[in-house]
Motif scaffolding. Sequence first.
Motif, PDB file in Angstrom:
ATOM      1  N   UNK A 130      26.586  56.243  26.319  1.00 56.09           N
ATOM      2  CA  UNK A 130      27.485  55.234  25.742  1.00 56.09           C
ATOM      3  C   UNK A 130      27.557  54.078  26.729  1.00 56.09           C
ATOM      4  N   UNK A 131      26.817  52.999  26.473  1.00 49.24           N
ATOM      5  CA  UNK A 131      26.791  51.902  27.446  1.00 49.24           C
ATOM      6  C   UNK A 131      28.129  51.177  27.538  1.00 49.24           C
ATOM      7  N   UNK A 132      28.444  50.741  28.739  1.00 51.44           N
ATOM      8  CA  UNK A 132      29.665  49.979  29.002  1.00 51.44           C
ATOM      9  C   UNK A 132      29.292  48.651  29.646  1.00 51.44           C
ATOM     10  N   UNK A 133      30.051  47.620  29.308  1.00 50.91           N
ATOM     11  CA  UNK A 133      29.916  46.326  29.970  1.00 50.91           C
ATOM     12  C   UNK A 133      31.125  46.140  30.877  1.00 50.91           C
ATOM     13  N   UNK A 134      30.880  45.820  32.129  1.00 48.16           N
ATOM     14  CA  UNK A 134      31.943  45.590  33.100  1.00 48.16           C
ATOM     15  C   UNK A 134      31.837  44.150  33.581  1.00 48.16           C
ATOM     16  N   UNK A 135      32.882  43.363  33.324  1.00 42.24           N
ATOM     17  CA  UNK A 135      32.926  41.973  33.765  1.00 42.24           C
ATOM     18  C   UNK A 135      33.985  41.837  34.848  1.00 42.24           C
ATOM     19  N   UNK A 136      33.591  41.305  35.985  1.00 40.26           N
ATOM     20  CA  UNK A 136      34.528  41.069  37.077  1.00 40.26           C
ATOM     21  C   UNK A 136      35.021  39.633  36.971  1.00 40.26           C
ATOM     22  N   UNK A 137      36.317  39.463  36.711  1.00 37.68           N
ATOM     23  CA  UNK A 137      36.923  38.132  36.550  1.00 37.68           C
ATOM     24  C   UNK A 137      37.830  37.841  37.734  1.00 37.68           C
ATOM     25  N   UNK A 138      37.484  36.824  38.484  1.00 37.49           N
ATOM     26  CA  UNK A 138      38.302  36.401  39.624  1.00 37.49           C
ATOM     27  C   UNK A 138      39.220  35.263  39.184  1.00 37.49           C
ATOM     28  N   UNK A 139      40.520  35.511  39.233  1.00 39.36           N
ATOM     29  CA  UNK A 139      41.517  34.506  38.849  1.00 39.36           C
ATOM     30  C   UNK A 139      42.025  33.877  40.141  1.00 39.36           C
ATOM     31  N   UNK A 140      41.619  32.661  40.388  1.00 42.01           N
ATOM     32  CA  UNK A 140      41.836  32.044  41.686  1.00 42.01           C
ATOM     33  C   UNK A 140      43.268  31.552  41.889  1.00 42.01           C
ATOM     34  N   UNK A 223      34.404  49.839  24.829  1.00 39.11           N
ATOM     35  CA  UNK A 223      33.298  49.848  25.790  1.00 39.11           C
ATOM     36  C   UNK A 223      33.246  48.586  26.634  1.00 39.11           C
ATOM     37  N   UNK A 224      34.285  47.776  26.545  1.00 42.86           N
ATOM     38  CA  UNK A 224      34.361  46.531  27.300  1.00 42.86           C
ATOM     39  C   UNK A 224      35.417  46.681  28.392  1.00 42.86           C
ATOM     40  N   UNK A 225      34.992  46.540  29.638  1.00 41.05           N
ATOM     41  CA  UNK A 225      35.890  46.635  30.789  1.00 41.05           C
ATOM     42  C   UNK A 225      35.915  45.281  31.486  1.00 41.05           C
ATOM     43  N   UNK A 331      29.033  56.356  35.255  1.00 46.78           N
ATOM     44  CA  UNK A 331      28.503  55.259  36.069  1.00 46.78           C
ATOM     45  C   UNK A 331      29.485  54.090  36.103  1.00 46.78           C
ATOM     46  N   UNK A 332      30.071  53.799  34.950  1.00 42.85           N
ATOM     47  CA  UNK A 332      31.060  52.715  34.885  1.00 42.85           C
ATOM     48  C   UNK A 332      32.238  53.000  35.801  1.00 42.85           C
ATOM     49  N   UNK A 333      32.710  54.252  35.813  1.00 42.43           N
ATOM     50  CA  UNK A 333      33.869  54.611  36.638  1.00 42.43           C
ATOM     51  C   UNK A 333      33.554  54.440  38.125  1.00 42.43           C
ATOM     52  N   UNK A 334      32.367  54.870  38.553  1.00 40.19           N
ATOM     53  CA  UNK A 334      31.986  54.725  39.958  1.00 40.19           C
ATOM     54  C   UNK A 334      31.856  53.246  40.321  1.00 40.19           C
ATOM     55  N   UNK A 335      31.295  52.457  39.421  1.00 40.14           N
ATOM     56  CA  UNK A 335      31.150  51.021  39.675  1.00 40.14           C
ATOM     57  C   UNK A 335      32.520  50.368  39.844  1.00 40.14           C
ATOM     58  N   UNK A 336      33.482  50.741  39.008  1.00 46.45           N
ATOM     59  CA  UNK A 336      34.836  50.191  39.118  1.00 46.45           C
ATOM     60  C   UNK A 336      35.452  50.520  40.472  1.00 46.45           C
ATOM     61  N   UNK A 337      35.252  51.744  40.930  1.00 49.35           N
ATOM     62  CA  UNK A 337      35.827  52.134  42.216  1.00 49.35           C
ATOM     63  C   UNK A 337      35.249  51.303  43.359  1.00 49.35           C
ATOM     64  N   UNK A 338      33.975  50.937  43.253  1.00 49.27           N
ATOM     65  CA  UNK A 338      33.360  50.120  44.301  1.00 49.27           C
ATOM     66  C   UNK A 338      33.881  48.687  44.277  1.00 49.27           C
ATOM     67  N   UNK A 339      34.126  48.179  43.079  1.00 52.08           N
ATOM     68  CA  UNK A 339      34.614  46.804  42.965  1.00 52.08           C
ATOM     69  C   UNK A 339      36.078  46.713  43.398  1.00 52.08           C
ATOM     70  N   UNK A 340      36.907  47.634  42.926  1.00 55.44           N
ATOM     71  CA  UNK A 340      38.347  47.554  43.173  1.00 55.44           C
ATOM     72  C   UNK A 340      38.767  48.169  44.504  1.00 55.44           C
ATOM     73  N   UNK A 341      38.004  49.157  44.986  1.00 59.39           N
ATOM     74  CA  UNK A 341      38.284  49.817  46.261  1.00 59.39           C
ATOM     75  C   UNK A 341      39.725  50.334  46.369  1.00 59.39           C
TER      76      UNK A 341
END
Length: 418
Positions: A130-140, A223-225, A331-341
Amino acid sequence: MNYQQQPLNTPLLTAAFSGFVGGDAAASAHAATYLYGRRNVPSLYNTPGSFEVARRLAVVVRSQFWDGLHSGTSADPNALTQTTPPAVGPKFVASISGTTVANTGEVAQVLVDHCKKQPLDGVAEGRVTTPFAVTVADIHRASASEVHPTLKVAAPFLPILASIGASAGCAVIGDWPTFSMIVLGMICNATTSSVLRSGDLTFTRPASTPGSPAGDGFLEAGNEIVVLRGSEDAVSTVTRGHFSLRFKNEKALGRLATAATLSTIQCLAQLIVVPQGTVLGQSCFLFSIATAWLYHSLLSSVEKKAKAKVVLEDLLEAPTTTRFSLGTRSAMAVFLMQVLKPTNIEEQLSILIPNNTRVWQAWRKTVARRLQDEKPSFDGPPPAEAAGFTTEESILMHTLLGDAQAAVNVYDAGRARL
Protein backbone atom coordinates in the motif's frame (compact mmCIF):
# COMPACT_ATOMS: atom_id res chain seq x y z
CA MET A 1 -41.67 52.16 -35.60
CA ASN A 2 -43.73 50.53 -32.88
CA TYR A 3 -41.71 47.91 -31.01
CA GLN A 4 -44.57 46.98 -28.70
CA GLN A 5 -45.40 43.29 -28.95
CA GLN A 6 -48.12 41.15 -27.45
CA PRO A 7 -47.12 38.86 -24.62
CA LEU A 8 -45.98 35.63 -26.22
CA ASN A 9 -46.12 32.04 -25.03
CA THR A 10 -42.84 31.17 -26.80
CA PRO A 11 -39.60 29.41 -25.82
CA LEU A 12 -38.50 32.75 -24.37
CA LEU A 13 -40.84 31.87 -21.53
CA THR A 14 -37.87 29.95 -20.10
CA ALA A 15 -36.52 33.33 -18.99
CA ALA A 16 -39.09 33.22 -16.22
CA PHE A 17 -37.42 30.15 -14.70
CA SER A 18 -33.98 31.75 -14.44
CA GLY A 19 -34.38 32.04 -10.67
CA PHE A 20 -34.16 28.25 -10.37
CA VAL A 21 -30.91 27.70 -12.29
CA GLY A 22 -27.33 28.84 -11.76
CA GLY A 23 -27.61 29.18 -8.00
CA ASP A 24 -24.33 27.42 -7.19
CA ALA A 25 -22.33 29.73 -9.43
CA ALA A 26 -24.17 32.80 -8.11
CA ALA A 27 -23.40 31.87 -4.48
CA SER A 28 -19.75 31.20 -5.34
CA ALA A 29 -19.51 34.59 -7.08
CA HIS A 30 -20.89 36.34 -3.99
CA ALA A 31 -18.36 34.49 -1.81
CA ALA A 32 -15.41 35.35 -4.05
CA THR A 33 -16.37 39.00 -4.52
CA TYR A 34 -17.75 40.02 -1.13
CA LEU A 35 -16.42 37.52 1.43
CA TYR A 36 -12.88 37.05 0.13
CA GLY A 37 -12.61 40.13 -2.10
CA ARG A 38 -14.48 42.63 0.14
CA ARG A 39 -15.43 44.70 -2.90
CA ASN A 40 -17.30 47.94 -2.16
CA VAL A 41 -19.14 47.94 -5.51
CA PRO A 42 -22.57 46.35 -4.93
CA SER A 43 -23.73 43.61 -7.29
CA LEU A 44 -26.31 45.86 -8.95
CA TYR A 45 -27.26 43.44 -11.71
CA ASN A 46 -29.98 40.94 -12.52
CA THR A 47 -28.91 37.43 -11.65
CA PRO A 48 -30.04 33.84 -12.15
CA GLY A 49 -30.26 31.35 -9.30
CA SER A 50 -31.99 33.65 -6.81
CA PHE A 51 -33.97 30.77 -5.27
CA GLU A 52 -30.81 28.81 -4.41
CA VAL A 53 -29.03 31.95 -3.19
CA ALA A 54 -31.95 32.62 -0.83
CA ARG A 55 -31.68 29.09 0.54
CA ARG A 56 -27.93 29.42 1.09
CA LEU A 57 -28.34 32.75 2.88
CA ALA A 58 -30.83 31.15 5.24
CA VAL A 59 -28.29 28.39 5.97
CA VAL A 60 -25.65 31.03 6.79
CA VAL A 61 -28.04 32.62 9.28
CA ARG A 62 -28.66 29.25 10.93
CA SER A 63 -24.91 28.52 11.15
CA GLN A 64 -24.46 31.14 13.89
CA PHE A 65 -22.00 30.02 16.59
CA TRP A 66 -20.09 31.33 19.60
CA ASP A 67 -16.70 32.71 18.57
CA GLY A 68 -14.56 33.25 21.64
CA LEU A 69 -14.29 36.80 22.96
CA HIS A 70 -15.73 38.40 19.81
CA SER A 71 -18.36 40.88 20.99
CA GLY A 72 -20.66 40.42 18.01
CA THR A 73 -22.00 37.26 16.42
CA SER A 74 -20.38 34.88 13.95
CA ALA A 75 -21.52 32.53 11.20
CA ASP A 76 -19.91 29.85 9.06
CA PRO A 77 -18.81 31.36 5.71
CA ASN A 78 -18.70 27.88 4.15
CA ALA A 79 -22.48 27.67 4.42
CA LEU A 80 -22.78 30.04 1.46
CA THR A 81 -20.95 27.78 -0.98
CA GLN A 82 -21.30 24.22 0.37
CA THR A 83 -24.48 22.22 -0.10
CA THR A 84 -23.33 19.53 2.34
CA PRO A 85 -21.43 19.81 5.62
CA PRO A 86 -17.65 19.81 5.02
CA ALA A 87 -15.77 16.63 5.78
CA VAL A 88 -13.66 16.68 8.92
CA GLY A 89 -10.00 17.48 8.48
CA PRO A 90 -7.16 14.95 8.69
CA LYS A 91 -5.85 13.55 11.97
CA PHE A 92 -2.82 15.27 13.51
CA VAL A 93 -0.22 13.72 15.84
CA ALA A 94 2.42 15.92 17.50
CA SER A 95 5.82 14.23 17.66
CA ILE A 96 7.16 16.04 20.74
CA SER A 97 4.18 16.71 23.00
CA GLY A 98 2.29 13.60 21.90
CA THR A 99 -0.90 15.64 21.40
CA THR A 100 -3.42 14.05 19.04
CA VAL A 101 -6.11 16.06 17.23
CA ALA A 102 -8.58 13.56 15.77
CA ASN A 103 -10.25 16.06 13.44
CA THR A 104 -8.37 19.19 12.42
CA GLY A 105 -10.22 21.41 9.94
CA GLU A 106 -10.37 23.09 6.56
CA VAL A 107 -6.94 24.73 6.76
CA ALA A 108 -5.27 21.34 7.25
CA GLN A 109 -7.36 19.89 4.42
CA VAL A 110 -6.33 22.71 2.06
CA LEU A 111 -2.67 22.02 2.85
CA VAL A 112 -3.11 18.28 2.26
CA ASP A 113 -4.82 18.93 -1.08
CA HIS A 114 -1.98 21.26 -2.04
CA CYS A 115 0.66 18.68 -1.14
CA LYS A 116 -1.05 16.03 -3.29
CA LYS A 117 -0.30 18.14 -6.35
CA GLN A 118 3.42 18.49 -5.69
CA PRO A 119 5.97 16.47 -7.71
CA LEU A 120 7.89 13.62 -6.08
CA ASP A 121 11.44 14.32 -4.92
CA GLY A 122 12.24 10.72 -4.06
CA VAL A 123 10.85 7.20 -4.41
CA ALA A 124 11.81 4.41 -2.02
CA GLU A 125 12.97 1.15 -3.56
CA GLY A 126 11.79 -2.20 -2.30
CA ARG A 127 8.45 -3.91 -2.08
CA VAL A 128 5.15 -2.15 -2.67
CA THR A 129 1.91 -3.14 -0.94
CA THR A 130 0.00 0.00 0.00
CA PRO A 131 2.03 2.98 -1.22
CA PHE A 132 2.15 6.13 0.89
CA ALA A 133 3.10 9.67 -0.07
CA VAL A 134 4.93 11.66 2.61
CA THR A 135 5.27 15.42 2.10
CA VAL A 136 7.46 17.41 4.46
CA ALA A 137 6.04 20.95 4.81
CA ASP A 138 8.19 23.55 6.52
CA ILE A 139 6.10 26.45 7.85
CA HIS A 140 8.59 29.24 8.31
CA ARG A 141 6.40 31.85 10.01
CA ALA A 142 3.28 31.76 12.14
CA SER A 143 0.29 33.87 11.18
CA ALA A 144 -1.11 36.36 13.64
CA SER A 145 -3.67 34.93 16.04
CA GLU A 146 -6.34 36.90 14.16
CA VAL A 147 -6.18 37.67 10.42
CA HIS A 148 -8.64 39.43 8.11
CA PRO A 149 -7.65 38.15 4.65
CA THR A 150 -8.55 39.96 1.43
CA LEU A 151 -8.18 38.83 -2.18
CA LYS A 152 -8.01 40.96 -5.29
CA VAL A 153 -11.19 40.20 -7.21
CA ALA A 154 -12.58 42.14 -10.16
CA ALA A 155 -15.69 44.23 -9.44
CA PRO A 156 -18.86 43.16 -11.35
CA PHE A 157 -18.88 46.09 -13.78
CA LEU A 158 -19.69 43.98 -16.86
CA PRO A 159 -22.95 42.41 -15.58
CA ILE A 160 -23.95 45.75 -14.06
CA LEU A 161 -23.61 47.47 -17.43
CA ALA A 162 -25.47 44.59 -19.11
CA SER A 163 -28.42 44.88 -16.72
CA ILE A 164 -28.54 48.66 -17.06
CA GLY A 165 -28.52 48.30 -20.84
CA ALA A 166 -31.19 45.58 -20.75
CA SER A 167 -33.48 47.65 -18.52
CA ALA A 168 -32.94 50.70 -20.74
CA GLY A 169 -33.87 48.62 -23.78
CA CYS A 170 -37.09 47.51 -22.13
CA ALA A 171 -37.90 51.14 -21.28
CA VAL A 172 -37.34 52.20 -24.89
CA ILE A 173 -39.77 49.60 -26.26
CA GLY A 174 -42.24 50.23 -23.42
CA ASP A 175 -42.02 46.74 -21.91
CA TRP A 176 -42.55 47.83 -18.32
CA PRO A 177 -43.29 44.39 -16.80
CA THR A 178 -39.91 43.05 -17.94
CA PHE A 179 -38.24 46.35 -17.06
CA SER A 180 -39.56 46.11 -13.52
CA MET A 181 -38.32 42.50 -13.15
CA ILE A 182 -34.80 43.40 -14.29
CA VAL A 183 -34.72 46.31 -11.84
CA LEU A 184 -36.10 44.08 -9.08
CA GLY A 185 -33.33 41.56 -9.72
CA MET A 186 -30.74 44.34 -9.60
CA ILE A 187 -32.03 45.66 -6.27
CA CYS A 188 -32.33 42.25 -4.62
CA ASN A 189 -28.88 41.16 -5.74
CA ALA A 190 -27.32 44.44 -4.61
CA THR A 191 -28.96 44.02 -1.20
CA THR A 192 -27.48 40.55 -0.83
CA SER A 193 -23.98 41.74 -1.69
CA SER A 194 -24.19 44.72 0.67
CA VAL A 195 -25.25 42.54 3.60
CA LEU A 196 -22.51 40.01 2.89
CA ARG A 197 -19.99 42.83 2.63
CA SER A 198 -20.93 43.96 6.14
CA GLY A 199 -19.62 40.65 7.48
CA ASP A 200 -15.94 40.43 8.36
CA LEU A 201 -14.22 37.25 7.14
CA THR A 202 -11.83 36.40 9.98
CA PHE A 203 -9.27 33.68 10.56
CA THR A 204 -8.38 32.88 14.16
CA ARG A 205 -6.11 30.40 15.88
CA PRO A 206 -5.45 29.82 19.58
CA ALA A 207 -2.29 31.39 20.97
CA SER A 208 0.32 28.97 22.24
CA THR A 209 1.66 28.91 25.78
CA PRO A 210 4.99 30.76 26.15
CA GLY A 211 7.88 28.30 26.18
CA SER A 212 5.97 25.62 24.24
CA PRO A 213 8.19 23.21 22.26
CA ALA A 214 8.18 23.09 18.48
CA GLY A 215 4.87 21.96 17.07
CA ASP A 216 6.32 19.33 14.72
CA GLY A 217 3.99 16.48 13.87
CA PHE A 218 2.16 14.91 10.97
CA LEU A 219 -1.25 14.94 9.33
CA GLU A 220 -2.67 11.61 8.22
CA ALA A 221 -5.30 11.54 5.48
CA GLY A 222 -5.53 7.98 4.21
CA ASN A 223 -2.39 7.23 2.21
CA GLU A 224 -1.37 10.88 2.28
CA ILE A 225 0.96 11.97 5.09
CA VAL A 226 2.00 15.59 5.58
CA VAL A 227 4.78 16.31 8.05
CA LEU A 228 4.46 19.76 9.65
CA ARG A 229 7.65 21.42 10.87
CA GLY A 230 7.61 24.78 12.58
CA SER A 231 6.87 26.60 15.80
CA GLU A 232 3.86 25.73 17.95
CA ASP A 233 2.05 28.82 16.62
CA ALA A 234 2.85 27.95 13.00
CA VAL A 235 1.58 24.39 13.30
CA SER A 236 -1.45 25.55 15.31
CA THR A 237 -2.43 27.70 12.32
CA VAL A 238 -2.89 24.47 10.34
CA THR A 239 -4.29 22.19 13.01
CA ARG A 240 -6.55 24.47 15.08
CA GLY A 241 -7.24 27.58 13.00
CA HIS A 242 -10.66 28.29 11.52
CA PHE A 243 -12.60 30.87 9.50
CA SER A 244 -15.69 32.75 10.62
CA LEU A 245 -17.92 35.48 9.21
CA ARG A 246 -18.29 38.08 11.95
CA PHE A 247 -21.12 40.59 12.27
CA LYS A 248 -21.39 43.44 14.75
CA ASN A 249 -24.53 42.01 16.32
CA GLU A 250 -27.41 39.62 15.71
CA LYS A 251 -29.39 42.37 13.99
CA ALA A 252 -26.64 42.69 11.37
CA LEU A 253 -26.68 38.93 10.83
CA GLY A 254 -30.47 39.04 10.67
CA ARG A 255 -30.23 41.26 7.59
CA LEU A 256 -29.11 38.15 5.73
CA ALA A 257 -32.55 36.69 6.42
CA THR A 258 -34.10 39.81 4.90
CA ALA A 259 -31.86 39.44 1.85
CA ALA A 260 -32.93 35.79 1.56
CA THR A 261 -36.59 36.84 1.62
CA LEU A 262 -35.99 39.41 -1.11
CA SER A 263 -34.24 36.83 -3.28
CA THR A 264 -37.19 34.48 -2.88
CA ILE A 265 -39.60 37.29 -3.83
CA GLN A 266 -37.44 38.04 -6.86
CA CYS A 267 -37.61 34.43 -8.03
CA LEU A 268 -41.38 34.15 -7.65
CA ALA A 269 -42.13 37.59 -9.11
CA GLN A 270 -40.02 36.94 -12.19
CA LEU A 271 -41.70 33.57 -12.63
CA ILE A 272 -45.11 35.29 -12.80
CA VAL A 273 -44.35 38.61 -14.48
CA VAL A 274 -41.67 37.90 -17.09
CA PRO A 275 -44.01 35.79 -19.32
CA GLN A 276 -46.22 38.87 -19.62
CA GLY A 277 -43.43 40.77 -21.35
CA THR A 278 -42.68 41.14 -25.06
CA VAL A 279 -40.33 39.08 -27.18
CA LEU A 280 -37.79 41.91 -27.28
CA GLY A 281 -38.24 42.56 -23.57
CA GLN A 282 -37.68 38.90 -22.72
CA SER A 283 -34.63 38.93 -24.97
CA CYS A 284 -33.24 41.85 -22.99
CA PHE A 285 -34.00 39.96 -19.77
CA LEU A 286 -32.17 36.88 -21.06
CA PHE A 287 -29.23 39.04 -22.12
CA SER A 288 -28.83 40.37 -18.58
CA ILE A 289 -29.15 36.85 -17.13
CA ALA A 290 -26.68 35.34 -19.63
CA THR A 291 -24.08 38.01 -18.91
CA ALA A 292 -24.44 37.46 -15.17
CA TRP A 293 -24.19 33.69 -15.68
CA LEU A 294 -20.93 34.06 -17.63
CA TYR A 295 -19.55 36.32 -14.91
CA HIS A 296 -20.59 33.84 -12.21
CA SER A 297 -19.03 30.93 -14.09
CA LEU A 298 -15.73 32.78 -14.19
CA LEU A 299 -15.85 33.72 -10.51
CA SER A 300 -17.00 30.29 -9.33
CA SER A 301 -13.68 28.87 -10.50
CA VAL A 302 -11.94 31.74 -8.70
CA GLU A 303 -13.86 31.00 -5.50
CA LYS A 304 -12.63 27.40 -5.48
CA LYS A 305 -9.07 28.70 -5.44
CA ALA A 306 -9.75 31.66 -3.15
CA LYS A 307 -9.54 29.81 0.15
CA ALA A 308 -6.47 27.86 -0.99
CA LYS A 309 -4.80 31.15 -1.87
CA VAL A 310 -5.72 32.67 1.49
CA VAL A 311 -4.43 29.63 3.38
CA LEU A 312 -1.23 29.00 1.44
CA GLU A 313 -0.13 32.58 0.80
CA ASP A 314 -1.68 34.81 3.46
CA LEU A 315 -1.65 32.44 6.43
CA LEU A 316 1.19 29.98 5.76
CA GLU A 317 3.26 32.25 3.50
CA ALA A 318 4.03 29.56 0.89
CA PRO A 319 5.40 26.65 2.94
CA THR A 320 8.36 24.76 1.47
CA THR A 321 7.43 21.17 0.54
CA THR A 322 9.47 18.04 -0.24
CA ARG A 323 7.57 14.92 -1.30
CA PHE A 324 8.50 11.23 -1.17
CA SER A 325 6.81 7.96 -2.06
CA LEU A 326 7.19 4.81 0.07
CA GLY A 327 5.83 1.39 -0.80
CA THR A 328 4.58 0.15 2.59
CA ARG A 329 3.17 1.51 5.82
CA SER A 330 6.16 0.18 7.78
CA ALA A 331 8.58 2.04 5.48
CA MET A 332 6.48 5.18 5.83
CA ALA A 333 6.56 4.90 9.63
CA VAL A 334 10.36 4.56 9.72
CA PHE A 335 10.74 7.50 7.33
CA LEU A 336 8.55 9.67 9.59
CA MET A 337 10.68 8.82 12.60
CA GLN A 338 13.80 9.95 10.75
CA VAL A 339 12.24 13.23 9.68
CA LEU A 340 10.60 14.12 13.01
CA LYS A 341 13.20 12.55 15.34
CA PRO A 342 10.91 12.07 18.35
CA THR A 343 12.37 10.89 21.64
CA ASN A 344 9.68 8.22 22.02
CA ILE A 345 10.18 6.40 18.72
CA GLU A 346 8.74 3.09 19.85
CA GLU A 347 5.61 4.76 21.20
CA GLN A 348 5.14 6.74 17.98
CA LEU A 349 5.57 3.58 15.92
CA SER A 350 2.88 1.93 18.05
CA ILE A 351 0.51 4.76 17.11
CA LEU A 352 1.25 4.35 13.42
CA ILE A 353 1.31 0.53 13.44
CA PRO A 354 -0.65 -0.81 16.41
CA ASN A 355 -0.14 -4.51 15.52
CA ASN A 356 0.67 -6.29 18.76
CA THR A 357 2.17 -9.63 17.69
CA ARG A 358 5.64 -10.43 18.96
CA VAL A 359 7.14 -9.91 15.49
CA TRP A 360 5.83 -6.34 15.35
CA GLN A 361 6.84 -5.68 18.95
CA ALA A 362 10.37 -6.87 18.20
CA TRP A 363 10.48 -4.86 14.98
CA ARG A 364 9.45 -1.64 16.77
CA LYS A 365 12.12 -2.16 19.44
CA THR A 366 14.75 -2.85 16.79
CA VAL A 367 13.82 0.21 14.75
CA ALA A 368 13.73 2.46 17.83
CA ARG A 369 17.15 1.24 18.93
CA ARG A 370 18.91 1.40 15.58
CA LEU A 371 17.55 4.81 14.62
CA GLN A 372 19.57 6.18 17.51
CA ASP A 373 22.74 5.33 15.56
CA GLU A 374 24.46 7.99 13.50
CA LYS A 375 24.13 5.81 10.39
CA PRO A 376 21.29 3.38 11.04
CA SER A 377 21.26 0.13 9.09
CA PHE A 378 18.82 -2.76 8.99
CA ASP A 379 20.87 -5.08 6.79
CA GLY A 380 22.80 -8.00 8.17
CA PRO A 381 21.96 -10.76 10.65
CA PRO A 382 18.67 -10.87 12.59
CA PRO A 383 18.54 -8.69 15.70
CA ALA A 384 18.59 -10.10 19.21
CA GLU A 385 14.88 -9.36 19.51
CA ALA A 386 14.22 -12.06 16.88
CA ALA A 387 15.67 -14.88 18.94
CA GLY A 388 13.24 -17.78 19.23
CA PHE A 389 11.15 -16.82 16.21
CA THR A 390 9.62 -19.51 14.04
CA THR A 391 10.61 -19.75 10.38
CA GLU A 392 7.56 -17.78 9.30
CA GLU A 393 8.16 -15.11 11.92
CA SER A 394 11.80 -14.81 10.90
CA ILE A 395 10.79 -14.32 7.26
CA LEU A 396 8.32 -11.60 8.26
CA MET A 397 10.93 -9.90 10.45
CA HIS A 398 13.41 -9.94 7.59
CA THR A 399 10.80 -8.43 5.26
CA LEU A 400 9.91 -5.66 7.70
CA LEU A 401 13.57 -4.82 8.29
CA GLY A 402 13.92 -4.55 4.52
CA ASP A 403 11.13 -1.96 4.56
CA ALA A 404 13.00 -0.04 7.26
CA GLN A 405 16.19 -0.11 5.19
CA ALA A 406 14.30 1.20 2.14
CA ALA A 407 13.10 4.12 4.28
CA VAL A 408 16.64 4.80 5.51
CA ASN A 409 17.96 4.77 1.94
CA VAL A 410 15.41 7.25 0.57
CA TYR A 411 15.90 9.50 3.59
CA ASP A 412 19.68 9.51 3.08
CA ALA A 413 19.23 10.29 -0.62
CA GLY A 414 16.91 13.22 0.08
CA ARG A 415 18.50 14.52 3.28
CA ALA A 416 20.02 17.51 1.54
CA ARG A 417 16.53 18.73 0.56
CA LEU A 418 15.17 18.15 4.04
